[in-house]
Design a protein around this motif. Structure first.
Motif, PDB file in Angstrom:
ATOM      1  N   ARG A 149       0.846  -1.187   0.000  1.00 28.06           N
ATOM      2  CA  ARG A 149       0.000   0.000   0.000  1.00 28.06           C
ATOM      3  C   ARG A 149       0.881   1.237   0.000  1.00 28.06           C
ATOM      4  N   ASN A 150       1.898   1.159   0.826  1.00 31.05           N
ATOM      5  CA  ASN A 150       2.752   2.323   0.947  1.00 31.05           C
ATOM      6  C   ASN A 150       4.143   1.983   0.447  1.00 31.05           C
ATOM      7  N   PHE A 151       4.421   2.453  -0.746  1.00 30.20           N
ATOM      8  CA  PHE A 151       5.667   2.107  -1.411  1.00 30.20           C
ATOM      9  C   PHE A 151       6.894   2.414  -0.565  1.00 30.20           C
ATOM     10  N   TYR A 152       6.842   3.481   0.213  1.00 30.04           N
ATOM     11  CA  TYR A 152       8.051   3.945   0.884  1.00 30.04           C
ATOM     12  C   TYR A 152       8.318   3.276   2.235  1.00 30.04           C
ATOM     13  N   LEU A 153       7.380   2.442   2.700  1.00 29.87           N
ATOM     14  CA  LEU A 153       7.580   1.841   4.019  1.00 29.87           C
ATOM     15  C   LEU A 153       7.420   0.330   3.992  1.00 29.87           C
ATOM     16  N   THR A 154       8.118  -0.333   3.078  1.00 31.19           N
ATOM     17  CA  THR A 154       7.854  -1.755   2.912  1.00 31.19           C
ATOM     18  C   THR A 154       8.703  -2.663   3.774  1.00 31.19           C
ATOM     19  N   ASN A 155       9.748  -2.163   4.394  1.00 29.82           N
ATOM     20  CA  ASN A 155      10.543  -3.054   5.223  1.00 29.82           C
ATOM     21  C   ASN A 155      11.171  -2.290   6.375  1.00 29.82           C
ATOM     22  N   ALA A 156      11.895  -3.029   7.216  1.00 33.38           N
ATOM     23  CA  ALA A 156      12.418  -2.436   8.446  1.00 33.38           C
ATOM     24  C   ALA A 156      13.394  -1.295   8.159  1.00 33.38           C
TER      25      ALA A 156
END
Ligand code: SF4
Ligand code: FES
Ligand code: FES
Lengths: 219, 690
Positions: free
Chosen positions: B658-665
């Motif tokens: 959904r949010n491209f910029y927050l996909t992993n740690a």
């Protein structure tokens, strides 16, 4: 130089629509281009938008001249199915498109060398003094805007000005003042040379190609 | 094929080759600013002038002139030198002399070419023009006075990124680049404009004034923010990653990378786990410890636990070696319960053709019909999306989507949103079904999220059946692609980091932690599910990873490991191509590479793994999985149709990203990525706040 575009100016309308009459014109213009190439109609459409706004402005109080609001550019992009930015590029490139309101009579004064040698300075001074404005300014009643332009291709009849769609040539400070008076009263002055010569032939009448001149009904 | 001579060297080229390209083929470099080999040719900078005869006696722009039979081209005649000097002088008239404070300094085309072709002083004494800077968002910094109006950025935004919002406005001395209406350039590729700008007009905002290019240590490696496996170069100074740049790989990312891969690096030095931690059983407070203490706690906890009560989950960013050691470790303890599909995917690990991109990434640009299923390629594999765009732009490929509608940068037909709609499409004879069947190279791209649902197995069976029906899989062409979005996934499936026979998968493991049948849980970088809610509170949980994120929050013991920039590791990308990532910096504090943690812990638990070095581990690994030795090679994959009796539900395909910029740690720890969310996903920030 043309007036700069201002995105957030309060004169920018929210939306823009072409009137019935103009919609017909648009259809005709677009039909001139092969299918899939409607984008080529961007320049005529911008011109039509400017004219429509100009017609509306002539009836408004205070009056104003033709210009192209941002909403119109977006609308044209939609009609022609092209990115809006491409329309902005074209509109900002050509000096004939006004991107901010102008006076009902847009006086474009040529000051390039031939006109300047023939006294464009006097023409400029008359405009400024008589209208009480500087270059790129508009009179309070919305009637006149004056601006400086480069050669408009009528050097043979220098000095000259372009007011909306028409050329007025062979000017002197006096004839320029007269033009302003006539236009100010919403009348139409004679277009072309103000010295009475036809086109750009010698003032004394044609000296060569006499037959042709007769046929063209210029003498 | 026209034959011509360039500087007395004869060369024969493909028809349509420009003089500049022909010269390049024989190793003659022609200076240029506006020309870029992946963009259209506007020929507006005039730096590439050469002398051509026969023809008018004036220099010609070699980037835009096609080679003709019998042409004689000179790239070093006096006329050419004079012309270039002239162009250079013109460009410098308005260019500020601010190289000492310009981030582009040291890697600036204008600087380099001014040295090579410019005058040593200016003959111009008038004022230079000044251009207002533009606001292009949190990633790209602008100093527009430096712009030489080459329009590379304009063409990139339109042609590659598909967001035509940049343009060149006004003309002559007034000409300037901008968006005209103060828009942000809403693309996941904006960082590439920094790369292609030949001067310092567009530079990286996060990197602004941070370092000089010549003081950085450069390491060629692989990106892990998605499964595309973009080739990158990590530039570091000391222990800090200063920036990330793309590296050329024609078959994967060409020369682009997305903004997440490029700009999330500040997350690598924030929220790091740099030493082991132990949770106090009584107070629940985490406190620092030594490795020995942490291992001792694990040992005592596991003493009472049976092998069948231990489970392991591997996350999105881990390397194949880490998972391999992890798997061995779990086997050693007697556990069969492990899974790398932490997104809840039901994808079948037995058929490789069912979980990779069979056509490969590069071949997508040749496709003439593309069916997207439950995927937003723009977010899940940005560089795959640019290939789709290329197919649309250059091939006139038709695109259709079954799944949630999303904002793609090209036109597509929205043919439905649920598996039932896919079933319908597969049966249809007209419409897009016909387009696919008639296509020369049809491609189907299924998002990994499409299988992450309770009826995932049935959906997979349906997708395979549909691929057959729609003739996407043919004798000589397999256009069936699954676009994974986690860098570790294909590798994990390849080495079978999935439940062994009779073992449990993700859903059952998590359920087991609550009903008491799983008493100990190991998480290897598993952060993409809500560990605090999903793991039963009685289950002893060990987190091995590099960021204090979802997994670490739940853990009872934390063992700090290295991130992808800090250890060598193998990653298999979405096309099934193994690639090597290399350590660019050392891990912070006491952190160690993941595989060595399992090696050390296994020894403490008396089940020592059989390898002592990464090389030994690899040697053993490739014995079992020989294809992992073939670095950068994509073999053929087996293909199968499942016959599934299970029915698919009518639920729509949900998009996983959904949010491209927050996909992993790493992204979640990055300030830059948070700023991007604010700038590009403003509406979603509101939702999250609620
Ligand atoms: S900003 Fe850079 S890339 Fe864009 S036109 Fe100017 S010099 Fe070229
Ligand atoms: S110089 Fe005035 S019209 Fe040409
Ligand atoms: S490179 Fe040829 S004109 Fe710019």
């Amino acid at each position: 130089m043309k007036k700069p575009f201002e995105l957030h100016a309060d004169y920018q309308p929210e939306s823009f629509e072409f009137t019935k009459a103009y919609q017909k014109k648009i259809k005709d213009v677009i039909a001139l281009y092969p299918p899939g190439r409607q984008q080529s109609a961007v320049m005529p459409l911008l011109d039509l938008a400017q004219r429509q706004v100009g017609e509306e402005g002539a009836k408004a109080t205070p009056v104003y001249g033709g210009w192209i609001p941002r909403a119109a550019m977006d609308h044209i992009a939609e009609i022609l199915d092209m990115p809006a930015v491409k329309v902005y590029e074209v509109a900002t490139f050509y000096s004939m498109y006004n991107l901010a309101p102008v006076g009902k009579h847009l006086v474009q004064i040529c000051t390039t060398t031939p006109c300047w040698l023939n006294g464009s300075d006097g023409v400029v001074k008359t405009c400024k003094d008589k209208l009480g404005i500087q270059m790129n300014e508009t009179t309070e009643d919305g009637q006149f805007t004056i601006m400086e332009v480069e050669c408009l291709g009528a050097c043979v009849n220098a000095p000259m000005v372009q007011i909306n769609d028409d050329y007025y040539e062979d000017l002197t400070p006096e004839t320029m003042a007269e033009l302003i008076d006539i236009l100010g009263q919403d009348m139409k002055p004679t277009v072309g040379s103000q010295k009475g010569r036809a086109c750009s032939m010698a003032a004394s009448g044609p000296t060569v190609m006499l037959e042709g001149a007769k046929k063209a009904k210029v003498v | 094929m026209p034959k011509l001579t360039i500087n007395d060297i004869e060369v024969e080229v493909e028809p349509g080759t420009s003089i500049l390209q022909a010269a390049e083929q024989i190793g003659i470099e022609i200076p240029r600013f506006c020309y870029h080999d992946r963009l259209s040719v506007p020929a507006n900078c005039r730096m590439c002038l050469v002398e051509v005869s026969p023809g008018p006696p004036k220099p010609a722009a070699s980037c835009a002139m096609a080679c003709g039979e019998g042409m004689v081209v000179k790239t070093d005649s006096d006329m050419v030198k004079q012309a270039r000097k002239g162009v250079m002088e013109m460009l410098l008239i308005n260019h500020p002399l601010d190289c000492p404070i310009c981030d582009q300094g040291g890697e600036c085309d204008l600087q380099d070419q001014a040295v090579a072709y410019g005058y040593d002083r200016s003959r111009y004494h008038e004022n230079k023009r000044a251009v207002k800077d533009k606001e292009l968002g949190p990633l790209v910094n602008t100093v527009m006075t430096r712009c030489i109006n080459c329009t590379r950025c304009v063409r990139f935004a339109e042609e590659i990124a598909g967001t035509p919002v940049l343009g060149q406005f006004n003309r002559g001395e007034e000409a300037e680049i901008g968006t005209f209406i103060d828009q942000v350039v809403d693309t996941e590729l904006s960082g590439n404009m920094v790369d292609i700008c030949p001067v310092g007009a567009l530079t990286s905002k996060p990197y602004q004034f941070k370092a000089r290019s010549w003081e950085l240590r450069k390491t060629d490696t692989i990106d892990v923010h998605d499964a595309v496996g973009c080739n990158i170069r990590v530039d570091a100074r000391g222990r800090e990653v200063m920036r990330v740049l793309p590296r050329l790989h024609e078959e994967i990312n060409e020369e682009w990378i997305n903004d997440r891969s490029r700009f999330s690096y500040d997350g690598l030095s924030k929220a790091r786990l740099d030493r082991p931690y132990i949770r106090d059983e009584k107070t629940g407070v985490m406190s620092e410890s030594s490795w020995d203490e942490a291992f001792a706690v694990i040992k005592s906890k596991l003493a009472k636990v049976k092998g069948s009560e231990i489970a392991g989950l591997a996350g999105d960013l881990v390397s194949v070696e880490e998972m391999y050691a992890f798997k061995d470790f779990l086997h050693g303890l007697g556990s069969k319960d492990m899974d790398c599909r932490t997104d809840g995917s039901m994808i079948d690990p037995r058929v490789r053709g069912g979980y990779v991109m069979n056509s490969g990434i590069e071949a997508i640009e040749e496709a003439d019909a593309i069916l997207l299923v439950g995927v937003n390629p723009r977010y899940e594999g940005t560089l795959v999306d640019t290939r789709i765009r290329k197919a649309v732009r250059e091939n006139g490929a038709k695109v259709a989507l079954v799944g949630e509608a999303c904002d793609l940068t090209y036109r597509y037909e929205h043919v439905g949103d649920s598996p039932a709609d896919l079933e319908k499409l597969a049966k249809a004879r007209s419409g897009f079904a016909k387009i696919l069947k008639d296509a020369k190279k049809p491609v189907m791209i299924v998002g990994s999220g499409a299988y992450a649902r309770a009826d995932g197995a049935a959906v997979q069976a349906l997708c395979h059946a549909a691929a057959e029906k729609l003739k996407v899989v043919r004798k000589d062409w397999n256009g069936f692609n699954v676009l994974q979005n986690a860098a570790s996934r294909v590798g994990g499936l390849d080495i079978g980091f999935v439940p062994a026979k009779e073992g449990r998968g993700l859903a059952h493991i998590l359920a087991g932690t609550k009903d008491g049948s799983v008493k100990a849980m190991f998480l290897l970088g598993a952060d993409e599910f809500n560990a605090r809610a999903e793991i039963g509170w009685k289950c002893f949980t060990v987190y091995v990873g590099h960021h204090g994120d979802h997994g670490a929050e739940r853990a009872d013991v934390i063992l700090p490991s290295a991130a992808y920039t800090e250890q060598d590791g193998l990653y298999v990308n979405a096309e099934g191509r193994p690639q090597l990532a290399r350590a660019a910096v050392t891990p912070p504090g006491e952190a160690r590479s993941g595989w060595s943690i399992f090696r050390a812990l296994s020894a403490v638990l008396g089940k020592a793994l059989s390898y002592d070095t990464l090389a030994q581990l690899r040697e053993e690994m490739v014995k079992h999985y020989p294809h992992l030795e073939l670095i950068d090679e994509r073999g053929a994959n087996e293909w199968a149709v499942f016959d599934s009796k299970a029915k698919v539900s009518g639920d729509v395909f949900a998009l996983p990203v959904r949010n491209f910029y927050l996909t992993n740690a790493i992204c979640r720890a990055s300030d830059t990525m948070r700023k991007c969310v604010g700038a590009f996903h403003a509406s979603e920030v509101l939702e999250a706040a609620e």
